[in-house]
Design a protein around this motif. Structure first.
Motif, short mmCIF file in Angstrom:
data_model
loop_
_atom_site.label_atom_id
_atom_site.label_comp_id
_atom_site.label_asym_id
_atom_site.label_seq_id
_atom_site.Cartn_x
_atom_site.Cartn_y
_atom_site.Cartn_z
N HIS A 128 48.96 -40.09 -12.99
CA HIS A 128 47.99 -40.66 -12.31
C HIS A 128 48.49 -41.15 -10.72
O HIS A 128 49.31 -41.89 -10.80
N ARG A 136 47.74 -42.82 -7.01
CA ARG A 136 47.05 -43.71 -6.32
C ARG A 136 47.16 -43.39 -4.76
O ARG A 136 48.26 -43.57 -4.40
N GLU A 151 42.95 -44.80 0.68
CA GLU A 151 41.38 -44.52 0.38
C GLU A 151 41.01 -43.55 1.74
O GLU A 151 39.93 -42.94 1.34
N MET A 177 41.25 -39.65 0.22
CA MET A 177 40.79 -39.48 -0.88
C MET A 177 39.57 -38.47 -0.85
O MET A 177 39.16 -37.67 -1.60
N ARG A 178 39.03 -38.55 0.52
CA ARG A 178 37.83 -37.38 0.72
C ARG A 178 38.17 -36.14 0.89
O ARG A 178 37.42 -35.16 0.64
N VAL A 215 39.42 -36.74 -10.47
CA VAL A 215 39.30 -37.70 -9.40
C VAL A 215 38.47 -38.95 -9.81
O VAL A 215 37.05 -38.61 -10.36
N GLU A 216 39.00 -40.21 -9.64
CA GLU A 216 38.16 -41.32 -9.98
C GLU A 216 38.38 -42.56 -8.92
O GLU A 216 39.46 -42.99 -9.11
N GLY A 217 37.66 -42.84 -8.04
CA GLY A 217 37.96 -43.58 -6.94
C GLY A 217 39.12 -43.39 -6.27
O GLY A 217 39.17 -42.15 -5.55
N GLU A 218 40.14 -44.27 -6.19
CA GLU A 218 41.23 -43.92 -5.29
C GLU A 218 42.43 -43.24 -6.06
O GLU A 218 43.55 -43.26 -5.70
N VAL A 219 42.00 -42.74 -7.25
CA VAL A 219 43.19 -42.23 -8.08
C VAL A 219 42.67 -40.87 -8.54
O VAL A 219 41.59 -40.63 -9.01
#
Length: 215
Positions: A137, A139, A142, A145-146, A166-170
Motif C-alpha cells: 500500500h 501513499r 496528493e 494521485m491524479r 486506488v483509494e484517496g492518496e493510497v
C-alpha cells in the motif's frame, strides 16, 4: 529511456558531498565495465544518472564500480541525498532500439517520493525463499494521485508495476516472490520512502485536458 525492468541490484560503496548542491556516488554493480561508456545513463532506484567514471570492484566480485553525480534538483526531489555506503538500489541500463519492452516507458525523471504505508502478505509459500506474494500500500503526494489509475502503470524505485487499486492518496501494487528476490523490494519495510515516476502517457493526457479550455 528505460522500461522499469530491474536487471541488477547495486550497492553504494562511496558517497561524498561536493558542496550543498552536488553529491558523488560510487556504485558496485554486476555490469561489465567494457559494456558501459562514459556518459551512459543508468537508472539507479528509478533515478536517471550519468556515468562519469568506471573502475574494477575491490571485492573481487564480477562487474564494476561506476561513478555518478547527483545535482541540486535530484537531491531535492529524491532520496539520493540520504544514500550512503551500504545502500542497496535497483539498477537498469538504458533501453536500446530493438530491446524487449517488458515494462512500460520510463524516463528516469522522478516525480516525487511516496511512502510504503502497509505491506500485506497475500499467499505464504514454504517453497519460496522470500515467503509470500505481497501487496504494498503506497501513499503518494496528493498532487501526483491524479496520474495514478487502476490497471495503469507506475514506476516505483525503478520497478514497473501495475496499479491494483486506488483509494484517496493510497494505491496498491502486487509483488510476486520472484520480484521480491531480484529487486530491493524484498528488503523494504513499512514507512520506507520510494521514488515515484508516474506514467508518461498519463502525464501528457492530463496536460492536454488542462490546456483544452484555453483553446
Amino acid at each position: 529511456m528505460f522500461t522499469g525492468i530491474v536487471t541488477a541490484i547495486g550497492e553504494v560503496v562511496e558517497a561524498e558531498r561536493k558542496g550543498p548542491s552536488l553529491k558523488r556516488l560510487a556504485i558496485a554493480s554486476p555490469y561489465e565495465a567494457r559494456g558501459i561508456e562514459l556518459g551512459a545513463s543508468i537508472a539507479c532506484a528509478g533515478v536517471c544518472l550519468t556515468v562519469t567514471a568506471l573502475r574494477e570492484r575491490a571485492d573481487g566480485q564480477p562487474g564494476c564500480v561506476f561513478q555518478v553525480e547527483a545535482a541540486a534538483e535530484t537531491l531535492a526531489k529524491t532520496t539520493v541525498a540520504d544514500w550512503e555506503a551500504g545502500t542497496r538500489i535497483n539498477l537498469e541500463r538504458s533501453l536500446k532500439v530493438g530491446d524487449e519492452l517488458g515494462g512500460h516507458l520510463v524516463t528516469g525523471h522522478v516525480d516525487g517520493v511516496a511512502t510504503i504505508a502497509r505491506i500485506e502478505p497475500i499467499a505464504a509459500d514454504p517453497d519460496e525463499p522470500w515467503g509470500a506474494t505481497a501487496r504494498f500500500h503506497i501513499r503518494a503526494p496528493e498532487a501526483l494521485m491524479r496520474f495514478v489509475a487502476t490497471k495503469g502503470s507506475v514506476c516505483l524505485d525503478g520497478t514497473s508495476l501495475t496499479v491494483n487499486s486506488v483509494e484517496g492518496e493510497v494505491f496498491t501494487v502486487l509483488l510476486i516472490p520472484h520480484s521480491l528476490s531480484v529487486t530491493t523490494w524484498g528488503l523494504r519495510k513499512e514507512g520506507d520512502p520510494v521514488h515515484l515516476e508516474v506514467d508518461l502517457m498519463a502525464r501528457y493526457a492530463a496536460r492536454l485536458a488542462e490546456a483544452r479550455p484555453q483553446g
